[in-house]
Design a protein around this motif. Structure first.
Motif, mmCIF file in Angstrom:
data_model
loop_
_atom_site.group_PDB
_atom_site.id
_atom_site.type_symbol
_atom_site.label_atom_id
_atom_site.label_comp_id
_atom_site.label_asym_id
_atom_site.label_seq_id
_atom_site.Cartn_x
_atom_site.Cartn_y
_atom_site.Cartn_z
ATOM 1 N N ILE A 85 -52.694 -34.590 73.329
ATOM 2 C CA ILE A 85 -54.151 -34.403 73.402
ATOM 3 C C ILE A 85 -54.561 -33.155 72.614
ATOM 4 C CG2 ILE A 85 -56.057 -33.803 74.973
ATOM 5 C CD1 ILE A 85 -54.682 -35.637 77.060
ATOM 6 N N ILE A 139 -54.356 -45.867 79.767
ATOM 7 C CA ILE A 139 -55.373 -45.474 80.753
ATOM 8 C C ILE A 139 -55.203 -44.001 81.140
ATOM 9 C CG2 ILE A 139 -56.126 -45.800 83.156
ATOM 10 C CD1 ILE A 139 -55.620 -48.811 82.749
ATOM 11 N N VAL A 140 -53.952 -43.607 81.361
ATOM 12 C CA VAL A 140 -53.703 -42.206 81.728
ATOM 13 C C VAL A 140 -54.191 -41.283 80.601
ATOM 14 C CG1 VAL A 140 -51.939 -40.460 82.234
ATOM 15 C CG2 VAL A 140 -51.795 -42.723 83.290
ATOM 16 N N ASN A 142 -56.542 -41.939 78.240
ATOM 17 C CA ASN A 142 -58.013 -41.963 78.125
ATOM 18 C C ASN A 142 -58.694 -41.182 79.243
ATOM 19 O OD1 ASN A 142 -57.859 -43.541 75.881
ATOM 20 N ND2 ASN A 142 -58.219 -45.478 76.953
ATOM 21 N N THR A 143 -58.200 -41.365 80.446
ATOM 22 C CA THR A 143 -58.863 -40.700 81.577
ATOM 23 C C THR A 143 -58.534 -39.193 81.594
ATOM 24 O OG1 THR A 143 -57.080 -41.525 82.997
ATOM 25 C CG2 THR A 143 -59.141 -42.720 83.070
ATOM 26 N N THR A 144 -57.380 -38.833 81.085
ATOM 27 C CA THR A 144 -57.069 -37.400 81.002
ATOM 28 C C THR A 144 -57.981 -36.727 79.972
ATOM 29 O OG1 THR A 144 -54.761 -37.856 81.533
ATOM 30 C CG2 THR A 144 -55.237 -35.685 80.650
ATOM 31 N N ARG A 155 -60.883 -37.724 79.059
ATOM 32 C CA ARG A 155 -62.244 -37.736 79.611
ATOM 33 C C ARG A 155 -62.407 -36.614 80.647
ATOM 34 N NH1 ARG A 155 -66.830 -38.294 78.392
ATOM 35 N NH2 ARG A 155 -68.249 -39.876 79.182
ATOM 36 N N THR A 156 -61.360 -36.398 81.426
ATOM 37 C CA THR A 156 -61.375 -35.323 82.423
ATOM 38 C C THR A 156 -61.625 -33.977 81.739
ATOM 39 O OG1 THR A 156 -59.833 -36.521 83.846
ATOM 40 C CG2 THR A 156 -59.984 -34.154 84.194
ATOM 41 N N ILE A 157 -60.931 -33.756 80.634
ATOM 42 C CA ILE A 157 -61.082 -32.490 79.911
ATOM 43 C C ILE A 157 -62.491 -32.387 79.314
ATOM 44 C CG2 ILE A 157 -60.194 -31.069 78.016
ATOM 45 C CD1 ILE A 157 -57.468 -32.523 78.484
ATOM 46 N N LEU A 179 -65.168 -33.677 80.443
ATOM 47 C CA LEU A 179 -66.150 -33.451 81.509
ATOM 48 C C LEU A 179 -66.248 -31.984 81.901
ATOM 49 C CD1 LEU A 179 -65.653 -36.445 83.971
ATOM 50 C CD2 LEU A 179 -67.513 -36.060 82.357
ATOM 51 N N VAL A 180 -65.110 -31.323 82.025
ATOM 52 C CA VAL A 180 -65.180 -29.917 82.438
ATOM 53 C C VAL A 180 -65.715 -29.035 81.324
ATOM 54 C CG1 VAL A 180 -63.390 -30.050 84.189
ATOM 55 C CG2 VAL A 180 -62.770 -29.423 81.859
ATOM 56 N N GLN A 181 -65.738 -29.572 80.104
ATOM 57 C CA GLN A 181 -66.224 -28.753 78.989
ATOM 58 C C GLN A 181 -67.700 -28.980 78.676
ATOM 59 O OE1 GLN A 181 -63.412 -29.768 75.948
ATOM 60 N NE2 GLN A 181 -62.066 -28.076 76.470
ATOM 61 N N THR A 182 -68.357 -29.889 79.396
ATOM 62 C CA THR A 182 -69.764 -30.148 79.095
ATOM 63 C C THR A 182 -70.608 -28.926 79.461
ATOM 64 O OG1 THR A 182 -70.001 -31.152 81.249
ATOM 65 C CG2 THR A 182 -69.703 -32.650 79.416
#
Lengths: 88, 201
Positions: free
Chosen positions: A20, A44-45, A47-49, A51-53, A55-58
């Motif tokens: 990543i 999936i792991v 993509n969702t990982t 996305r997780t990162i 989200l916290v950076q928004t």
């Protein structure tokens, strides 16, 4: 393909974070991408990982310092004279 | 952290004791430092203590700053120490070194395989979604949380994170993987309930 007790999945899982970050050596990178093309769960792991990162950076997650906290900080540092309106 | 403004701050002026320049340093970095404190300690009062102690410490020691790291990394280093010291005071069982030597992949093994990554942002960051995200970050063990916050939230590099926390780069990478996987698990459990059934395979 989607059995996550598969050794390959576990082996490559440790490289996911470096992948990543674009920090994986080309050989492992190729191996991981080949595996990702075949393995739904690992994809999936990944993509969702990612996305997780994201989200916290928004920006929503980064509130500014409250003005009263800023004022007390300047006061504590004896910088009251420099307490001008905060530059935008 | 925004790197741009740091370029404009004059280290020479700071070292010479220029108060106005120190005030600019404070305004440039106080928001990210407060945010870090808030997420490490979990409440505004402790976050404010971390913030004040960080800049008091910086003010006292700026003359010894040798420029081996950027000013930002140096401040994060002080802030991380302040946050961890306060945490230890409140929770003596906290140990930032606790991860040493524990590098097996057992606890990063995923158990949630629902792809929620395509959910729209409004859904992911609804009021409730944000709460779930914050709660998931709060549930990370401190030794992982600090690494995750510096690297993924504040955007330090692996090397800068390692410098700020006095860890090896390998250790930072290991903790980062664990933190990311643990957060992903939490969020997957939360968001999978919000997915339309058809998306599940």
């Amino acid at each position: 393909m989607t059995n996550h007790t598969h050794t390959k999945c576990e082996e490559l899982l440790g490289s996911l974070s470096a992948y990543i970050d674009g920090d994986l050596n080309p050989e492992l990178c190729q191996e991981l991408e080949k595996h990702l093309a075949e393995c739904d769960n690992c994809r999936i792991v990944l993509n969702t990982t990612k996305r997780t990162i994201d989200l916290v950076q928004t920006p929503l997650e980064k509130p500014d310092l409250p003005e009263d906290v800023r004022e007390r900080l300047f006061h504590r540092l004896n910088l009251d004279n420099y307490l001008t309106p905060k530059p935008k | 952290m925004d790197r741009q403004p740091s370029n404009e701050i004059s280290l020479e002026a700071l070292i010479a004791g220029d108060r106005a320049e120190f005030a600019r340093l404070v305004d440039t970095y106080s928001s990210p430092i407060y945010r870090l404190g808030l997420r490490m300690l979990g409440n505004p009062q402790d976050a404010e203590d971390v913030l004040q102690n960080t800049f008091l410490n910086a003010l006292t020691h700026i003359q010894n700053f040798e420029g081996r790291s950027s000013l930002a990394t140096w401040l994060y280093r002080i802030a991380a120490n302040e946050a961890l010291m306060l945490l230890r005071k409140k929770k003596p069982e906290v140990n930032i070194e606790e991860m040493e030597g524990e590098e097996d992949a057992e606890d990063v093994r995923p158990t949630q395989f629902v792809d929620w990554s395509a959910l729209p942002e409004e859904e992911l960051l609804s009021g409730e979604g944000k709460k779930a995200l914050d709660a998931a970050v709060q549930q990370l063990p401190e030794s992982l949380r600090i690494v995750f916050l510096l690297r993924d939230v504040e955007g330090l590099s692996i090397k800068e994170t390692a410098d700020a926390l006095n860890l090896t780069e390998t250790n930072v990478k290991t903790r980062l993987l664990r933190a990311r996987m643990a957060l992903r698990e939490h969020l997957s459990a939360y968001y999978s309930e919000r997915l339309p059934a058809r998306s599940e395979k």
